[in-house]
Every structure is written in structure tokens, then in C-alpha cells.
Design a protein around this motif. Structure first.
Motif, mmCIF file in Angstrom:
data_model
loop_
_atom_site.group_PDB
_atom_site.id
_atom_site.type_symbol
_atom_site.label_atom_id
_atom_site.label_comp_id
_atom_site.label_asym_id
_atom_site.label_seq_id
_atom_site.Cartn_x
_atom_site.Cartn_y
_atom_site.Cartn_z
ATOM 1 N N ARG A 1 -18.434 3.593 36.552
ATOM 2 C CA ARG A 1 -18.756 2.150 35.743
ATOM 3 C C ARG A 1 -18.383 2.058 34.391
ATOM 4 N NH1 ARG A 1 -25.203 2.146 35.274
ATOM 5 N NH2 ARG A 1 -24.784 0.273 33.929
ATOM 6 N N SER A 2 -18.325 1.098 33.766
ATOM 7 C CA SER A 2 -18.069 0.866 32.291
ATOM 8 C C SER A 2 -19.066 1.461 31.296
ATOM 9 C CB SER A 2 -17.630 -0.473 32.027
ATOM 10 O OG SER A 2 -17.213 -0.470 30.666
ATOM 11 N N MET A 3 -18.671 2.564 30.565
ATOM 12 C CA MET A 3 -19.814 2.766 29.519
ATOM 13 C C MET A 3 -19.669 2.133 28.354
ATOM 14 S SD MET A 3 -21.518 5.018 31.157
ATOM 15 C CE MET A 3 -21.675 3.990 32.710
ATOM 16 N N TYR A 4 -20.803 1.635 27.627
ATOM 17 C CA TYR A 4 -20.907 1.045 26.495
ATOM 18 C C TYR A 4 -20.544 2.155 25.160
ATOM 19 C CZ TYR A 4 -21.979 -2.191 22.693
ATOM 20 O OH TYR A 4 -21.675 -2.948 21.546
ATOM 21 N N ASN A 5 -21.655 3.113 25.339
ATOM 22 C CA ASN A 5 -21.601 4.070 24.093
ATOM 23 C C ASN A 5 -21.106 5.419 24.703
ATOM 24 O OD1 ASN A 5 -23.234 2.743 22.102
ATOM 25 N ND2 ASN A 5 -24.420 2.387 23.946
ATOM 26 N N MET A 6 -20.168 6.162 24.032
ATOM 27 C CA MET A 6 -19.573 7.237 24.508
ATOM 28 C C MET A 6 -19.708 8.199 23.233
ATOM 29 S SD MET A 6 -16.499 6.454 27.223
ATOM 30 C CE MET A 6 -16.784 8.002 27.942
ATOM 31 N N GLY A 7 -20.412 9.350 23.338
ATOM 32 C CA GLY A 7 -20.583 10.365 22.160
ATOM 33 C C GLY A 7 -19.942 11.808 22.663
ATOM 34 N N CYS B 1 -18.802 15.505 26.193
ATOM 35 C CA CYS B 1 -18.601 14.232 26.328
ATOM 36 C C CYS B 1 -19.891 13.619 26.920
ATOM 37 C CB CYS B 1 -17.361 13.702 27.092
ATOM 38 S SG CYS B 1 -17.263 11.984 27.293
ATOM 39 N N ALA B 2 -20.580 12.494 26.562
ATOM 40 C CA ALA B 2 -21.745 11.840 26.942
ATOM 41 C C ALA B 2 -21.505 10.462 26.961
ATOM 42 C CB ALA B 2 -22.930 12.175 26.074
ATOM 43 N N ALA B 3 -22.314 9.817 27.910
ATOM 44 C CA ALA B 3 -21.990 8.461 28.058
ATOM 45 C C ALA B 3 -23.375 7.551 28.391
ATOM 46 C CB ALA B 3 -21.058 7.712 29.151
ATOM 47 N N SER B 4 -23.247 6.247 27.889
ATOM 48 C CA SER B 4 -24.606 5.662 28.044
ATOM 49 C C SER B 4 -24.071 4.119 28.306
ATOM 50 C CB SER B 4 -25.486 5.620 27.147
ATOM 51 O OG SER B 4 -26.544 4.658 27.272
ATOM 52 N N ALA B 5 -24.579 3.434 29.176
ATOM 53 C CA ALA B 5 -24.502 2.055 29.465
ATOM 54 C C ALA B 5 -25.164 1.057 28.622
ATOM 55 C CB ALA B 5 -24.477 1.796 30.887
#
Length: 123
Positions: free
Chosen positions: A27-33, A93-97
Motif C-alpha cells: 500500500r502507499s505510505m505517507y511517511n517514511m523514515g 527503513c520505517a513507514a506509516s500511512a
């Protein structure tokens, strides 16, 4: 199911450069750190980018690291220049929707994590 696949780590001499990549699928992620963890230390925020392209960096890497993303590929990149031995760590790498008002530096705010890639900088 969201998966983050990292690549680009390795061994480099002080002053050198590396580029990490993180591809998100599912799915598309908004925030990626990007976070990093050195032996015996806590995981720390290195940099982050949201879907609009806004970025934030830790003071220790500001001016040396650059975050970018390709939304069409759902991929982010961390260009690391002027590396020094203190940058040696496993990089995650980390991601949040979730849509945050600013780049979130708290690792607990990210729901999805990559497997980590080792970056070693020799002196």
C-alpha cells in the motif's frame, strides 16, 4: 500486508558516500523514515520524508544526508555523504500511512519496518 525492502548498505571509508533504498509494497505510505542503531545504543531517528516531499533530519546528519522519494515506485532513498565512523550502524527503513502534521521522529509512530541494512564506515 506491507513489506519494506532495503538495499544499499555496505563498507565505506570515512569521507565516502552510500545510498540506501527502501521499496514499500502492499500500500502507499505517507511517511517514511530512516532510523539507525549502533551497537549498545538505542535506535535513533536519522531522517524522514513525507509524501509531499517535506523532509527532516537529525542534527548529527543534517547537511550530509539527503532523503528523497519516488512516489510512483513507493520508494525512498537516503543519500549519505561525508560519512564518518560515528555513522556506523544498522539502518532501518520505517513507514506509516498516518498523516502527521510534521515528520515524526518517534519510532513508535511507524507501523512498518524493514529488515535493516548494515552501514560500516572505516577510519
Amino acid at each position: 500486508q506491507v513489506q519494506l525492502v532495503e538495499s544499499g548498505g555496505g563498507l565505506v571509508q570515512a569521507g565516502g558516500s552510500l545510498r540506501l533504498s527502501c521499496a514499500a509494497s502492499g500500500r502507499s505510505m505517507y511517511n517514511m523514515g530512516w532510523f539507525r542503531q549502533a551497537p549498545g545504543k538505542e535506535r535513533e531517528f536519522a531522517g524522514g520524508i513525507n509524501r509531499r516531499g517535506s523532509t527532516a533530519y537529525a542534527d548529527s546528519v543534517k547537511g550530509r544526508f539527503t532523503d528523497s522519494r519516488d512516489n510512483a515506485k513507493n520508494t525512498v532513498y537516503l543519500q549519505m555523504n561525508s560519512l564518518n565512523p560515528e555513522d556506523t550502524a544498522v539502518y532501518f527503513c520505517a513507514a506509516s500511512a498516518t498523516i502527521f502534521s510534521s515528520i515524526n521522529r518517534d519510532p513508535d509512530s511507524y507501523a512498518y519496518w524493514g529488515q535493516g541494512t548494515q552501514v560500516t564506515v572505516s577510519s
